[in-house]
Design a protein around this motif. Structure first.
Motif, PDB file in Angstrom:
ATOM      1  N   THR A  76       0.520  -1.433   0.281  1.00  0.00           N
ATOM      2  CA  THR A  76       0.082  -0.065   0.208  1.00  0.00           C
ATOM      3  C   THR A  76       0.813   1.418   0.034  1.00  0.00           C
ATOM      4  OG1 THR A  76      -0.034  -0.183   2.474  1.00  0.00           O
ATOM      5  CG2 THR A  76      -1.898  -1.354   1.346  1.00  0.00           C
ATOM      6  N   MET A  77       0.169   2.033   0.011  1.00  0.00           N
ATOM      7  CA  MET A  77       1.124   3.845  -0.173  1.00  0.00           C
ATOM      8  C   MET A  77      -0.504   4.411   0.695  1.00  0.00           C
ATOM      9  SD  MET A  77       0.144   4.544  -4.732  1.00  0.00           S
ATOM     10  CE  MET A  77       0.957   3.266  -4.954  1.00  0.00           C
ATOM     11  N   ALA A  78       0.338   5.987   1.389  1.00  0.00           N
ATOM     12  CA  ALA A  78      -0.166   6.754   2.065  1.00  0.00           C
ATOM     13  C   ALA A  78      -1.579   6.684   1.318  1.00  0.00           C
ATOM     14  CB  ALA A  78       0.663   7.336   2.205  1.00  0.00           C
ATOM     15  N   GLY A  79      -3.298   6.938   1.666  1.00  0.00           N
ATOM     16  CA  GLY A  79      -3.951   7.075   1.045  1.00  0.00           C
ATOM     17  C   GLY A  79      -4.095   8.436   0.670  1.00  0.00           C
ATOM     18  N   ALA A  80      -5.309   8.981  -0.244  1.00  0.00           N
ATOM     19  CA  ALA A  80      -5.575  10.329   0.028  1.00  0.00           C
ATOM     20  C   ALA A  80      -6.074  10.828   1.526  1.00  0.00           C
ATOM     21  CB  ALA A  80      -6.735   9.832  -1.599  1.00  0.00           C
ATOM     22  N   TYR A  81      -5.569  12.171   1.206  1.00  0.00           N
ATOM     23  CA  TYR A  81      -5.692  12.815   2.393  1.00  0.00           C
ATOM     24  C   TYR A  81      -5.706  11.955   3.219  1.00  0.00           C
ATOM     25  CZ  TYR A  81      -8.712  15.086  -0.902  1.00  0.00           C
ATOM     26  OH  TYR A  81      -9.353  16.138  -1.958  1.00  0.00           O
ATOM     27  N   SER A  82      -4.311  11.194   3.702  1.00  0.00           N
ATOM     28  CA  SER A  82      -3.323  10.874   4.742  1.00  0.00           C
ATOM     29  C   SER A  82      -2.455  12.084   4.998  1.00  0.00           C
ATOM     30  CB  SER A  82      -2.909   9.838   4.402  1.00  0.00           C
ATOM     31  OG  SER A  82      -2.110   8.794   5.418  1.00  0.00           O
ATOM     32  N   PRO A  83      -2.324  12.114   6.247  1.00  0.00           N
ATOM     33  CA  PRO A  83      -0.495  12.709   7.037  1.00  0.00           C
ATOM     34  C   PRO A  83       0.381  12.145   6.645  1.00  0.00           C
ATOM     35  CG  PRO A  83      -2.808  12.616   8.483  1.00  0.00           C
ATOM     36  CD  PRO A  83      -3.189  11.785   7.655  1.00  0.00           C
ATOM     37  N   ARG A  84       1.578  12.545   6.628  1.00  0.00           N
ATOM     38  CA  ARG A  84       2.408  12.240   6.571  1.00  0.00           C
ATOM     39  C   ARG A  84       3.391  11.954   8.095  1.00  0.00           C
ATOM     40  NH1 ARG A  84       4.339   9.705   1.841  1.00  0.00           N
ATOM     41  NH2 ARG A  84       5.290   8.451   3.491  1.00  0.00           N
ATOM     42  N   ALA A  85       4.427  10.973   8.106  1.00  0.00           N
ATOM     43  CA  ALA A  85       5.089  11.302   8.905  1.00  0.00           C
ATOM     44  C   ALA A  85       6.190  12.552   9.015  1.00  0.00           C
ATOM     45  CB  ALA A  85       5.467  10.521   9.868  1.00  0.00           C
ATOM     46  N   LEU A  86       6.310  13.399   8.344  1.00  0.00           N
ATOM     47  CA  LEU A  86       7.031  14.263   8.056  1.00  0.00           C
ATOM     48  C   LEU A  86       7.198  15.177   8.716  1.00  0.00           C
ATOM     49  CD1 LEU A  86       6.940  13.611   4.118  1.00  0.00           C
ATOM     50  CD2 LEU A  86       8.921  12.532   6.149  1.00  0.00           C
ATOM     51  N   ALA A  87       8.182  15.947   8.534  1.00  0.00           N
ATOM     52  CA  ALA A  87       8.202  17.409   9.439  1.00  0.00           C
ATOM     53  C   ALA A  87       7.228  18.687   9.533  1.00  0.00           C
ATOM     54  CB  ALA A  87       9.638  18.129   9.183  1.00  0.00           C
ATOM     55  N   GLY A  88       7.118  18.829   7.767  1.00  0.00           N
ATOM     56  CA  GLY A  88       6.531  19.376   7.559  1.00  0.00           C
ATOM     57  C   GLY A  88       5.356  19.322   7.999  1.00  0.00           C
ATOM     58  N   ALA A  89       4.103  17.997   7.837  1.00  0.00           N
ATOM     59  CA  ALA A  89       3.093  17.836   8.504  1.00  0.00           C
ATOM     60  C   ALA A  89       2.320  17.790   6.951  1.00  0.00           C
ATOM     61  CB  ALA A  89       2.376  18.747   9.263  1.00  0.00           C
ATOM     62  N   SER A  90       3.314  17.427   6.005  1.00  0.00           N
ATOM     63  CA  SER A  90       2.533  16.934   4.820  1.00  0.00           C
ATOM     64  C   SER A  90       1.236  16.277   4.716  1.00  0.00           C
ATOM     65  CB  SER A  90       3.355  17.027   3.752  1.00  0.00           C
ATOM     66  OG  SER A  90       4.252  15.359   3.921  1.00  0.00           O
ATOM     67  N   VAL A  91       0.865  15.852   3.436  1.00  0.00           N
ATOM     68  CA  VAL A  91      -0.122  15.538   3.263  1.00  0.00           C
ATOM     69  C   VAL A  91      -0.271  14.610   1.736  1.00  0.00           C
ATOM     70  CG1 VAL A  91      -3.127  15.419   3.115  1.00  0.00           C
ATOM     71  CG2 VAL A  91      -2.319  16.443   5.328  1.00  0.00           C
ATOM     72  N   SER A  92      -0.351  13.728   1.928  1.00  0.00           N
ATOM     73  CA  SER A  92      -1.012  13.190   0.639  1.00  0.00           C
ATOM     74  C   SER A  92      -2.090  14.000  -0.389  1.00  0.00           C
ATOM     75  CB  SER A  92      -1.314  11.706   0.553  1.00  0.00           C
ATOM     76  OG  SER A  92      -0.719  10.916  -1.052  1.00  0.00           O
ATOM     77  N   THR A  93      -1.769  14.265  -1.583  1.00  0.00           N
ATOM     78  CA  THR A  93      -3.244  15.166  -1.733  1.00  0.00           C
ATOM     79  C   THR A  93      -3.777  15.245  -3.130  1.00  0.00           C
ATOM     80  OG1 THR A  93      -2.057  16.947   0.240  1.00  0.00           O
ATOM     81  CG2 THR A  93      -4.041  17.772  -2.058  1.00  0.00           C
ATOM     82  N   PRO A  94      -5.105  14.956  -3.831  1.00  0.00           N
ATOM     83  CA  PRO A  94      -5.633  14.732  -4.785  1.00  0.00           C
ATOM     84  C   PRO A  94      -5.871  16.150  -4.824  1.00  0.00           C
ATOM     85  CG  PRO A  94      -7.061  13.372  -3.210  1.00  0.00           C
ATOM     86  CD  PRO A  94      -5.752  14.502  -2.146  1.00  0.00           C
ATOM     87  N   ILE A  95      -4.975  15.927  -6.790  1.00  0.00           N
ATOM     88  CA  ILE A  95      -5.545  17.533  -7.465  1.00  0.00           C
ATOM     89  C   ILE A  95      -5.976  17.626  -9.072  1.00  0.00           C
ATOM     90  CG2 ILE A  95      -3.121  18.572  -6.447  1.00  0.00           C
ATOM     91  CD1 ILE A  95      -1.414  17.498  -8.260  1.00  0.00           C
ATOM     92  N   GLU A  96      -6.283  18.293  -9.514  1.00  0.00           N
ATOM     93  CA  GLU A  96      -6.306  18.509 -10.546  1.00  0.00           C
ATOM     94  C   GLU A  96      -5.476  18.486 -12.157  1.00  0.00           C
ATOM     95  OE1 GLU A  96      -9.454  18.446 -11.286  1.00  0.00           O
ATOM     96  OE2 GLU A  96     -10.573  19.207  -9.736  1.00  0.00           O
ATOM     97  N   TRP A  97      -5.224  17.470 -12.760  1.00  0.00           N
ATOM     98  CA  TRP A  97      -3.967  17.541 -13.719  1.00  0.00           C
ATOM     99  C   TRP A  97      -3.566  19.278 -14.249  1.00  0.00           C
ATOM    100  CZ3 TRP A  97      -1.248  13.907 -14.319  1.00  0.00           C
ATOM    101  CH2 TRP A  97      -1.499  12.051 -14.722  1.00  0.00           C
ATOM    102  N   ASP A  98      -4.358  20.469 -14.592  1.00  0.00           N
ATOM    103  CA  ASP A  98      -4.026  20.996 -14.743  1.00  0.00           C
ATOM    104  C   ASP A  98      -3.320  22.048 -13.899  1.00  0.00           C
ATOM    105  OD1 ASP A  98      -6.375  22.011 -13.400  1.00  0.00           O
ATOM    106  OD2 ASP A  98      -7.753  22.917 -14.613  1.00  0.00           O
ATOM    107  N   GLU A  99      -3.603  21.430 -12.264  1.00  0.00           N
ATOM    108  CA  GLU A  99      -2.633  22.290 -11.463  1.00  0.00           C
ATOM    109  C   GLU A  99      -1.459  22.255 -11.119  1.00  0.00           C
ATOM    110  OE1 GLU A  99      -3.841  22.604  -7.364  1.00  0.00           O
ATOM    111  OE2 GLU A  99      -5.760  20.884  -8.056  1.00  0.00           O
ATOM    112  N   LEU A 100      -1.231  20.650 -11.911  1.00  0.00           N
ATOM    113  CA  LEU A 100       0.425  19.924 -11.595  1.00  0.00           C
ATOM    114  C   LEU A 100       1.406  20.716 -11.616  1.00  0.00           C
ATOM    115  CD1 LEU A 100       1.311  16.954 -10.547  1.00  0.00           C
ATOM    116  CD2 LEU A 100       0.636  16.130 -13.352  1.00  0.00           C
ATOM    117  N   ASP A 101       1.707  21.656 -12.794  1.00  0.00           N
ATOM    118  CA  ASP A 101       2.727  21.622 -12.973  1.00  0.00           C
ATOM    119  C   ASP A 101       3.177  22.892 -12.465  1.00  0.00           C
ATOM    120  OD1 ASP A 101       2.916  20.901 -15.585  1.00  0.00           O
ATOM    121  OD2 ASP A 101       2.344  21.509 -16.829  1.00  0.00           O
TER     122      ASP A 101
END
Length: 341
Positions: free
Chosen positions: A239-264
């Motif tokens: 498995t991998m971190a799920g959508a909207y799951s926090p990550r155990a990294l210093a910046g409290a980042s989140v695995s976040t769904p995005i639109e393709w047109d905002e990816l760049d």
């Protein structure tokens, strides 16, 4: 004096539930001062899209008794004393062993997971109705040393073209770290090994088109400065971190769904436990309705058979897996025994 325990009231399918939270002021992300209570409030705020992406399926909880950066362990099976709204489903692991695995179906269950010191949620690609057949084809684009998020973005655009040519509709999210996750909703007509082969077929096609930028090489010494297309994340119980799951990294980042047109233009570090609720309130969930647009992996499996006929066979499995049919030797090339001259 700080309270040692609070009670949070959240709605559920059977009415409001009260969930106790001990040590609410314990700091989980020291660099930002984010507490256990703040994490619980985050899970309440994102509950709808979180459960849409991660609920009603087996899930593994990555638990941190102290703070990020400290020791952690995984919980798969329901512990004794879990409340009745924390569900489970019996799954078959790669060893053939069968055992109940946790399932989250409502907000109170996600808060219970936080109470159990969960930070990262790792959902399976299959639902409880049929845990053997995935409803998602998942591909992890993993930057290797010398590459970064920008290179993963380029690979993701190329992968999108490949998958669309195969008749699938890709969706993308940040990993919460340096990479990207590309998901395709699929009809649950094939078991995990077939879906793995479909992923390998897509990865090989992408590698043909971007040979200097992506790789399917399992052994790190062979990857070079390229994006690794991690086909082994398609395996059962990987498995991998799920959508909207926090990550155990210093910046409290989140695995976040995005639109393709905002990816760049995306800065993955800006998606955090503190920023995502406002993003959802403003933009909505880019993955809303994902499973309603399921495709089939038939074309990818035809590509797999084509590659088999061309001499491209099975790829290595993770080391904890039993030996699989057709698998090459599990030894890195630099340690492989050289044939006698």
């Amino acid at each position: 004096m700080a309270s040692e325990r609070i009670t949070l009231t959240v709605p559920g399918p059977a009415g409001d539930r009260e969930v106790g939270l001990s040590s609410p002021n314990r700091v989980i992300w020291p660099e930002l001062g984010i507490t256990k209570h703040e994490l619980a409030e985050y899970m309440i705020a994102v509950s709808g899209p979180f459960l849409a992406a991660n609920g009603d399926r087996p899930v593994s909880l990555e638990r941190f008794p102290d703070a990020v950066g400290g020791e952690s362990f995984f919980s798969k099976n329901p512990p004794k004393g879990a409340p009745d709204y924390v569900e489970s489903v019996t799954v078959t692991y790669n060893s053939g062993r069968r055992h109940p695995q946790l399932v989250l179906t409502e907000t109170a269950a996600t808060l219970w997971a936080v109470q159990m010191n969960t930070i990262v949620f790792h959902p399976w690609a299959s639902l409880t109705a049929n845990t053997d057949n995935p409803v998602e084809l998942r591909i992890d684009l993993d930057p290797q040393p010398g590459t970064g998020f920008a290179q993963a973005v380029s690979a993701a655009h190329g992968l999108r073209e490949v998958l669309r040519e195969a008749g699938l509709e890709p969706w993308v999210k940040t990993s919460g770290n340096r990479g990207l996750h590309v998901f395709c909703p699929i009809e649950p007509t094939h078991e995990f090994l077939d879906v793995r082969h479909a992923v390998i077929a897509a990865a090989r096609e992408l590698e043909r088109r971007m040979p200097d930028r992506v790789t399917t090489k399992w052994w790190k010494e062979e990857r070079g400065e390229r994006i690794f297309v991690d086909f082994n994340q398609a395996n059962r119980d990987r498995t991998m971190a799920g959508a909207y799951s926090p990550r155990a990294l210093a910046g409290a980042s989140v695995s976040t769904p995005i639109e393709w047109d905002e990816l760049d233009a995306v800065d993955p570090a800006s998606f955090t436990v503190r920023s995502i609720p406002a993003r959802l309130a403003e933009r909505g969930d880019p993955w809303a309705g994902l499973l309603e647009r399921s495709g089939r992996i038939d074309t990818l499996l035809q590509w797999w058979e084509r590659d088999l006929a061309a001499g491209l066979g099975e790829l290595p499995f993770p080391p904890e897996f039993p030996k699989m049919p057709g698998e090459p030797p599990r030894v890195q090339p630099s340690r492989a025994r050289k044939p006698d001259a």
